[in-house]
Scaffold this motif. Structure first.
Motif, mmCIF file in Angstrom:
data_model
loop_
_atom_site.group_PDB
_atom_site.id
_atom_site.type_symbol
_atom_site.label_atom_id
_atom_site.label_comp_id
_atom_site.label_asym_id
_atom_site.label_seq_id
_atom_site.Cartn_x
_atom_site.Cartn_y
_atom_site.Cartn_z
ATOM 1 N N PRO A 133 -2.995 5.855 -12.310
ATOM 2 C CA PRO A 133 -3.945 4.732 -12.289
ATOM 3 C C PRO A 133 -4.395 4.217 -13.650
ATOM 4 O O PRO A 133 -4.779 3.052 -13.766
ATOM 5 N N THR A 162 -1.399 12.125 -4.721
ATOM 6 C CA THR A 162 -1.498 11.652 -3.335
ATOM 7 C C THR A 162 -1.180 12.742 -2.319
ATOM 8 O O THR A 162 -1.454 12.580 -1.133
ATOM 9 N N ASP A 206 -2.495 -4.157 -8.080
ATOM 10 C CA ASP A 206 -3.597 -3.461 -7.412
ATOM 11 C C ASP A 206 -4.946 -4.066 -7.787
ATOM 12 O O ASP A 206 -5.830 -4.213 -6.937
ATOM 13 N N LYS A 214 -5.355 2.836 -0.622
ATOM 14 C CA LYS A 214 -4.369 3.824 -1.044
ATOM 15 C C LYS A 214 -5.060 5.182 -1.006
ATOM 16 O O LYS A 214 -6.073 5.386 -1.677
ATOM 17 N N GLU A 216 0.835 -1.208 0.000
ATOM 18 C CA GLU A 216 0.000 0.000 0.000
ATOM 19 C C GLU A 216 0.864 1.250 0.000
ATOM 20 O O GLU A 216 0.401 2.355 0.301
ATOM 21 N N TYR A 273 1.383 4.706 -5.217
ATOM 22 C CA TYR A 273 0.266 4.684 -6.159
ATOM 23 C C TYR A 273 0.760 5.248 -7.477
ATOM 24 O O TYR A 273 1.159 6.411 -7.566
ATOM 25 N N ASN A 279 0.114 -1.696 -11.144
ATOM 26 C CA ASN A 279 -1.320 -1.502 -11.336
ATOM 27 C C ASN A 279 -2.054 -2.826 -11.556
ATOM 28 O O ASN A 279 -3.212 -2.965 -11.167
ATOM 29 N N THR A 292 1.733 6.917 -1.078
ATOM 30 C CA THR A 292 0.360 7.091 -0.611
ATOM 31 C C THR A 292 0.359 7.836 0.715
ATOM 32 O O THR A 292 1.284 7.718 1.526
#
Length: 630
Positions: free
Chosen positions: A78, A442, A89, A565, A72, A75, A86, A354
């Motif tokens: 996305p 983030t 995730d 996250k 975690e 990030y 990814n 994150t």
């Protein structure tokens, strides 16, 4: 048969000089290498062994963009589907083999200068290849006749160390394996069964123990090592073998691996005790010889990267490095751009810490932050001054609001918004007017591996050296603490061969960073101590590739809050002018601090292990797939 696992069945033709008959007849007389030549003396055999170092998988520099933190902790942008992070995730673990940017499968590049390092990122294939090479070497040890006992021991120790290490590296992700400890004949039937995790770990432990028995502490203090004096730092040695013996046993004794092997999801006390003794011996040797030592905090950044020094990072603390191929030419441009917004570095796939992970960086007095939105008189944390009096490693590793990121403000428009990290809600780093999808989403940025001033104008993209430490001494102290506490049932316990208690080992790492000791409210019980030890590992080893495996072995990967996250948001308080704020960002006043979930993972039991390639698990019945991936 899959071409990668099949490689362990083939003889090492290039090394021993075998070839097809027609090719042989076309050769000039005396042009062949004799079958025993690679093994007949130390110099030749060491040349063979060097190939094992070449098989260490390359993690942080194999591709243009490299992701290796799958917990975690980070990030990535996305909507970028090419990154393994990814895929992880989303629970798509098949991505290890088929997504574009993965350090688990082979790459290729049309640029010949980059081709060698691209091929070194294939963890799965390189480990099987390394196992085959180690077994070939072990099978030919009897041919090393023109050598002293010291030279025989050096060759033997390296071969056994790497056979254990390559198996262990695979086990971390795939679980129990068929342990290949013989040279397999070409064309032979292969029916070695998959062992459970602990059975596999015991065989790796035997190899690490054998290596530790014959390897020196320091190659520079051996007769054979004098030929390469001053360049022996990365070679396998006794402390390295003992440290990996401890790690192998600690992992085997951890809840996930114990559950896979015995059905019990608790720690295995016996394995933890054995791990503690291995770590204890390694640490005792470090402290008595100085072979490895903790870096002083003033040089903390030198553990992770160097700039314009053309030398390896790590000082005397790094015990085992990632692959060193092209080490002085991989950490630049594409990858380092990934850690800053598009408007500062107009390229890259963006990656940021994150907010929930940054929360693990507690207070300088050693206390954790229990709720980032609430004041805590006990720790001194105040959400209106969230960057004040934090763990000193926070200021080493994390770019937060107001930190200077550009040296030459004349090179950027609206200079204050771009010279200083504008990470508040609505700030330029957060909005990213040129490309909002690549903004600092983030609320934090990473400066553990790149300078805070890394930008387009002052040259910080070039002349960086970063080779990922796969094991460093701080990690060994923390693993020792865990093994002792869970093996002997008390934070105040110690291993029989090392006087330091589990609690003292954690405090030693904190002391180096200038952080307060573990508070008494946590040190009086195993549960309290483990909560702080886990947080200490998160902070000290942040972004170094340990978190995913830690969460997995602790059986926490699918548990909230570790599935989340988050980003942090806040407003800059109006009672501070920018000159004051930028001069001392750690004491900046903010309002309306809150966190928002950006992504939440949805995992099941199957996500604790990677799936094997389907071609591999259909080779023979005894090599079965991991549960849930059929």
């Amino acid at each position: 048969m899959n071409k990668f696992l099949k490689s362990i069945l083939l003889p090492l033709a290039v090394t021993v000089g075998f070839s097809g008959c027609s090719e042989y007849l076309e050769k000039e007389p005396l042009s062949d290498i004799e079958e025993n030549d690679p093994y007949k003396n130390f110099r030749n055999f060491q040349g063979f062994v060097e190939e094992l170092y070449s098989c260490i998988p390359l993690t942080e520099g194999g591709e243009m963009h490299n992701s290796w933190n799958f917990g975690e902790d980070e990030y990535w942008e996305p909507n970028e589907d090419r990154l393994l992070s990814n895929h992880i995730d989303r629970g798509d673990y098949w991505g290890w083999n088929d997504c574009y940017y993965s350090n688990f499968h082979a790459g290729s590049n049309p640029n010949p200068a980059a081709e060698e390092r691209y091929k070194k990122k294939y963890l799965y294939g390189l480990c099987w290849t390394g196992i085959r090479k180690a077994n070939t070497g072990i099978a030919n040890l009897d041919k090393l006749t023109d050598a002293t006992q010291e030279e025989i021991d050096l060759i033997t120790g390296q071969l056994y160390f790497f056979r254990g290490w390559f198996h262990f590296t695979l086990m971390q992700y795939w679980g129990g394996l068929p342990y290949i400890d013989t040279e397999l004949p070409a064309g032979g039937q292969f029916h070695n069964p998959r062992l459970n995790y602990q059975e596999t770990a015991e065989k790796a432990a035997a190899d690490f123990k054998k290596a530790a028995e014959v390897l020196p502490i320091d190659w520079d203090k051996t007769t054979a090592g004098m030929t390469t004096y001053g360049s022996n730092g990365i070679r396998a040695n006794k402390i390295m073998a003992l440290a990996y013996l401890g790690k192998d046993l600690l992992y085997a004794g951890s809840p996930l691996m114990n559950k896979e092997s015995t059905g019990s999801d608790s720690y295995n006390e016996d394995l933890c005790k054995r791990a503690a003794e291995a770590f204890g011996e390694a640490l005792s040797l470090c402290e008595s010889t100085g072979r490895y030592e903790l870096a002083d905090f003033d040089h903390y950044h030198d553990l992770f990267y160097t700039y314009k020094q053309n030398k390896l990072n790590g000082l005397k603390e790094v015990i085992f490095y990632d692959n060193l191929v092209a080490f002085n030419n991989t950490w630049r441009w594409n990858q380092v751009n990934d850690y800053r917004p598009f408007d500062i570095n107009a390229s890259g796939i963006k990656c940021y810490p994150t907010a929930n992970y940054v929360d693990y960086f507690g207070m300088a007095n050693g206390m954790p932050i229990t709720d980032i939105t609430k004041a805590d008189p006990e720790s001194g944390y105040d959400p209106e001054y969230p960057f004040k009096d934090r763990d000193p490693r926070f200021y080493k590793d994390i770019v937060y609001d107001g930190v200077k990121c550009v040296k030459d403000g004349s090179q950027v428009r609206n200079s204050e918004e771009w010279v200083y990290a504008s990470l508040y809600d609505g700030g330029s780093y957060r909005k990213g007017p040129k490309n909002p999808a690549k903004a600092a989403f983030t609320g934090y940025m990473n400066m553990k591996f790149v300078s805070q001033y890394m930008n387009d104008w002052d040259g910080y993209k070039d002349d960086n050296v970063f080779v990922l430490p796969l094991m460093r001494l701080a990690d060994v102290y923390l693993m020792y603490a865990e093994a002792v506490a869970m093996g002997y049932g008390s934070p105040s316990a110690s291993a029989p061969n090392f006087t330091m208690s589990a609690l003292d080992a954690v405090n030693k790492i904190r002391q180096r960073a200038g952080v307060g000791q573990v508070a008494s409210k946590f040190s009086g019980s195993i549960d309290g101590f483990m909560s702080e030890l886990r947080r200490e590992r998160a902070v000290e080893l942040a972004f170094e590739g340990h978190r995913f495996n830690d969460l997995r072995r602790w059986l926490l990967l699918d548990k909230a809050p570790y599935t989340q996250k988050k980003s942090v948001k806040f407003d800059r308080a109006a009672d501070m002018d920018n000159a004051t704020r930028f001069a001392d960002p750690a004491n900046a006043h903010v309002l309306n601090l809150r966190e928002e979930v950006l992504f939440e993972r949805h995992y099941t039991d199957r996500h604790y292990w990677f799936p094997f390639l389907k071609d591999d698990v259909t080779m023979y019945p005894e090599f079965y797939q991991n549960p849930g991936w059929e």
